[in-house]
Design a protein around this motif. Structure first.
Motif, short mmCIF file in Angstrom:
data_model
loop_
_atom_site.label_atom_id
_atom_site.label_comp_id
_atom_site.label_asym_id
_atom_site.label_seq_id
_atom_site.Cartn_x
_atom_site.Cartn_y
_atom_site.Cartn_z
N TYR A 408 4.22 6.63 6.60
CA TYR A 408 3.35 5.46 6.63
C TYR A 408 2.32 5.50 5.50
O TYR A 408 1.94 4.46 4.96
N ALA A 409 1.89 6.71 5.13
CA ALA A 409 0.97 6.84 4.00
C ALA A 409 1.57 6.25 2.74
O ALA A 409 0.86 5.69 1.88
N ASP A 410 2.88 6.36 2.59
CA ASP A 410 3.59 5.77 1.45
C ASP A 410 3.43 4.26 1.46
O ASP A 410 3.16 3.62 0.44
N VAL A 411 3.61 3.66 2.62
CA VAL A 411 3.49 2.20 2.75
C VAL A 411 2.08 1.75 2.39
O VAL A 411 1.88 0.76 1.67
N ILE A 412 1.07 2.47 2.88
CA ILE A 412 -0.32 2.11 2.59
C ILE A 412 -0.59 2.18 1.09
O ILE A 412 -1.23 1.29 0.51
N LEU A 413 -0.09 3.22 0.43
CA LEU A 413 -0.32 3.35 -1.00
C LEU A 413 0.51 2.36 -1.81
O LEU A 413 0.09 1.92 -2.88
N MET A 414 1.69 2.00 -1.32
CA MET A 414 2.46 0.95 -1.98
C MET A 414 1.71 -0.37 -1.92
O MET A 414 1.69 -1.15 -2.89
N TYR A 415 1.09 -0.65 -0.78
CA TYR A 415 0.28 -1.86 -0.68
C TYR A 415 -0.87 -1.84 -1.68
O TYR A 415 -1.11 -2.82 -2.39
N ALA A 416 -1.58 -0.72 -1.75
CA ALA A 416 -2.72 -0.61 -2.67
C ALA A 416 -2.26 -0.80 -4.11
O ALA A 416 -2.91 -1.51 -4.90
N GLU A 417 -1.14 -0.20 -4.47
CA GLU A 417 -0.63 -0.31 -5.83
C GLU A 417 -0.23 -1.74 -6.17
O GLU A 417 -0.59 -2.26 -7.24
N ALA A 418 0.52 -2.38 -5.27
CA ALA A 418 1.00 -3.74 -5.54
C ALA A 418 -0.15 -4.73 -5.58
O ALA A 418 -0.21 -5.63 -6.44
N GLU A 419 -1.09 -4.61 -4.66
CA GLU A 419 -2.25 -5.50 -4.64
C GLU A 419 -3.07 -5.36 -5.91
O GLU A 419 -3.53 -6.36 -6.50
N ASN A 420 -3.23 -4.14 -6.38
CA ASN A 420 -3.97 -3.91 -7.62
C ASN A 420 -3.24 -4.53 -8.82
O ASN A 420 -3.87 -5.13 -9.69
N GLU A 421 -1.94 -4.39 -8.87
CA GLU A 421 -1.17 -4.94 -9.98
C GLU A 421 -1.28 -6.46 -10.02
O GLU A 421 -1.33 -7.07 -11.10
N LEU A 422 -1.34 -7.08 -8.85
CA LEU A 422 -1.37 -8.54 -8.77
C LEU A 422 -2.78 -9.10 -8.92
O LEU A 422 -2.98 -10.14 -9.56
N ASN A 423 -3.77 -8.43 -8.32
CA ASN A 423 -5.12 -9.01 -8.24
C ASN A 423 -6.24 -8.08 -8.66
O ASN A 423 -7.42 -8.43 -8.52
N GLY A 424 -5.88 -6.90 -9.15
CA GLY A 424 -6.92 -5.94 -9.51
C GLY A 424 -7.37 -5.15 -8.28
O GLY A 424 -6.85 -5.32 -7.18
N PRO A 425 -8.33 -4.25 -8.45
CA PRO A 425 -8.78 -3.39 -7.34
C PRO A 425 -9.64 -4.15 -6.33
O PRO A 425 -10.86 -3.96 -6.25
#
Length: 609
Positions: A408-425
């Motif tokens: 599940y930690a992988d899923v959480i970090l995938m979300y953080a990565e994708a959200e950052n790529e699309l909209n920044g931090p």
């Protein structure tokens, strides 16, 4: 209590003989007919067995000692010495595998055999009529089975495209008389189609806590996570036959899919990350498989099967002269000391992830005798020594320890990565990263190590770099780093950084200018535990109760300046084909048997093969 039923069924399946045996002509079955499929998928129990056939290939060396670990180095997190031999696995580690490489042939063959059986299951389930059954239990069961088949097929296609690039794309159950001489399909077409297939079926699947085998069975959590993982692979970089790293212009479409589906799982089936990082992996060694926890899906190796704790994990010296009954286990891939030293000194994951000791033959069933391993740092998350029941003095393989496919930690970090790529931090991306880091530190350190650290990441690039680091610290030894470096186009850069970092550590230790542990001082304490006096820092000396072991100083060699492995392990990653473009030729040739059997349809063209 461990379930393992799926794997036991798979080992005994005679059904696989009816559906087609594994041979070098793996696209074509021995014999299959509509009647066979109608019969197999005419009831729940036989349909379950049909899908179980797909799982059985995880119990082959193609997965248990190849894809799960041995074919994943060298990176900035895990490494192995390939230049010391011309054997199959050494060719792979050294990025110079030839068409006749047996390990590649095994992976290719069993991948397509599994895909074949997945296609058979998909067709049988789709044509059964049970997906529209008025019996809700039967309908839900067949929908779940369909999702399992599609998800397992997607996994194998993900691996094939990582290792071989463009490959034949088979999506239909084989029928005698079909054309089995299929050409290559572009990897991104394959990935896009597999992503859509999973999106079409995931809502009909069941959560792990609704299933009889829990996380030892493909479940809705894992399938949603796979959609996100595949979307990041599809939206990431890949190596062309001209040895250029590129990514397609529509990559943000797939980052959006990754963001949306990781968020979907977090919204629909959120769970707290367990505070005890060690317990996640200790559970696997204790045959405990909790649902609604960190691990979403793990491969259920039956006792007597699986290589976890044999070719990776804390080393145990066993054999006929050992004083214990735990057998022998080592680690084919160790952790470079740059990785160990990259951890924050207060990061609780380091002690779990990086094994600094081995269990000696002098140990008894009642207590361990330790030896410091120096620079041969192992994957500390697993060990046959953690088993409740010793498997036997001369045992080696077959520990029965499960292998994690996604957490599940992988899923959480995938979300953080994708959200950052699309909209920044954004605050959402930052909060996701904070969730993972909170487990890594004592609550007393959260202000500095979590909040201040994450909140200081003010732009897309710095946040992305933090994600790259966090994934290294979180998933070390789980052998997914290679795939991440590929899709980020960071493989060359991180290898270059690792080699230079190792040289810098060696120089500083030899010149006396470093602050790290040139030597480590260790002992067994009064509780029988292995302890290190100075895991982070330089100590001039310690009293006689401590043993001294060369650590950073061992990276230096008086004759060659640096240890041979520093100069040679990564040589082809930096100076091999593609080096002029800062690309690592991670693609391997299609096995010669597949090329010959294709009758001219397939060829190893490009990549300077």
């Amino acid at each position: 209590m461990k379930i393992k039923n799926i794997n036991k069924i798979c080992v005994l399946l005679t059904l696989m003989l009816t559906l087609g045996s594994c041979s070098k002509d793996f696209f074509e079955p021995d014999s299959i007919s509509t009647f066979d499929l109608d019969y197999v998928y005419s009831n729940v129990d036989d349909a379950r067995n049909g899908v179980n056939a797909i799982y059985s290939y995880f119990n082959q060396d193609a997965f248990r000692s190849r894809l799960s670990n041995n074919m994943t180095g060298n990176t900035d997190v895990e490494r192995q010495s390939g230049w010391t031999s011309a054997g199959e696995r050494y060719q792979i580690w050294n990025l110079e595998a030839v068409e006749s490489n047996r390990d590649l042939d095994i992976v290719w063959t069993f991948a397509y055999t599994s895909i074949r059986d997945a296609n058979i299951a998909i067709q049988g389930i789709t044509n059964s009529g049970f997906l529209e059954s008025s019996d809700i239990t039967v309908k839900n069961t067949f929908s779940q089975l369909l999702g399992e088949a599609y998800t397992l097929r997607a996994y194998w296609y993900s691996m094939l495209t990582f290792y071989f690039g463009d490959v034949p794309y088979v999506t239909n159950a084989p029928v005698a008389g079909d054309n089995f001489l299929l050409p290559k399909t572009h990897r991104n077409i394959i990935l896009a189609n597999e992503i859509q297939a999973l999106r079409d079926v995931e809502e009909g699947m069941q959560w792990a806590d609704q299933l009889p085998y829990g996380i030892e069975q493909v479940n809705r959590e894992y399938t949603i996570g796979m959609i996100a993982r595949l979307a990041l692979q599809r939206g990431g970089y890949y190596l062309t036959p001209e040895l250029n790293m590129v990514r397609d212009g529509d990559y943000k479409t797939f980052y959006t899919i990754a963001r949306d589906y990781s968020k979907k799982l977090m919204d629909l089936k959120d769970r707290e990350l367990p505070r005890d990082f060690r317990q996640i992996f200790l559970n696997q060694c204790k045959f405990i498989a909790p649902t609604n926890s960190d691990i979403l899906f793990e491969i259920p190796f039956a006792v007597g099967s699986g290589d976890v704790g044999w070719n990776h994990g804390i080393s145990v010296v066993g054999g006929s002269t050992a004083k214990h009954d735990y057998g022998s286990g080592g680690n084919y891939m160790s952790m470079p000391l740059t990785y160990y030293m990259s951890f924050d000194s207060k990061d609780l994951r380091r002690e779990v992830t990086c094994g600094l000791y081995e269990i000696t033959a002098e140990s008894t069933n009642g207590g361990a005798v330790y030896e410091h391993v120096g620079t041969n740092v192992s994957q500390g998350k697993w060990s046959r020594w953690f088993l409740d029941t010793p498997p036997g003095r001369e045992s080696a393989k077959g520990t029965g320890i499960n292998w994690p496919m996604m957490r599940y930690a992988d899923v959480i970090l995938m979300y953080a990565e994708a959200e950052n790529e699309l909209n920044g931090p954004t605050s959402e991306a930052k909060n996701a990263l904070k969730r993972v880091r909170q487990r890594a530190f004592d609550p007393a350190d959260w202000s500095a190590k979590v909040d201040l650290y994450v909140d200081s990441l003010s732009d897309t690039e710095s946040f992305f770099e933090a994600i790259v680091d966090e994934r290294a610290w979180e998933f070390g030894g789980e052998f997914i780093r290679k795939y991440e470096l590929i899709r980020w186009n960071l493989y060359y850069d991180k290898v270059e950084e690792t080699v230079q970092g190792l040289k810098d550590l060696a120089d500083a230790a030899f010149n006396g200018t470093g602050t790290g542990p040139d030597y480590m001082y260790w002992k067994t304490d009064e509780n029988g535990d292995f302890v290190v006096l100075n895991p982070d820092s330089y100590v001039a000396a310690a009293d006689e109760t401590w043993e001294r072991q060369a650590f950073l100083i061992a990276l230096h060699d008086d004759a060659t300046t640096y240890e041979d492995w520093i100069l040679n392990d990564y040589e082809n990653y930096l100076n091999g084909p593609g080096a002029a473009n800062k690309a690592v030729r991670y693609i391997f040739p299609i096995p010669s048997t597949a090329v010959v059997n294709s009758k001219g349809t397939l060829a190893n063209d490009g990549y300077q093969f």
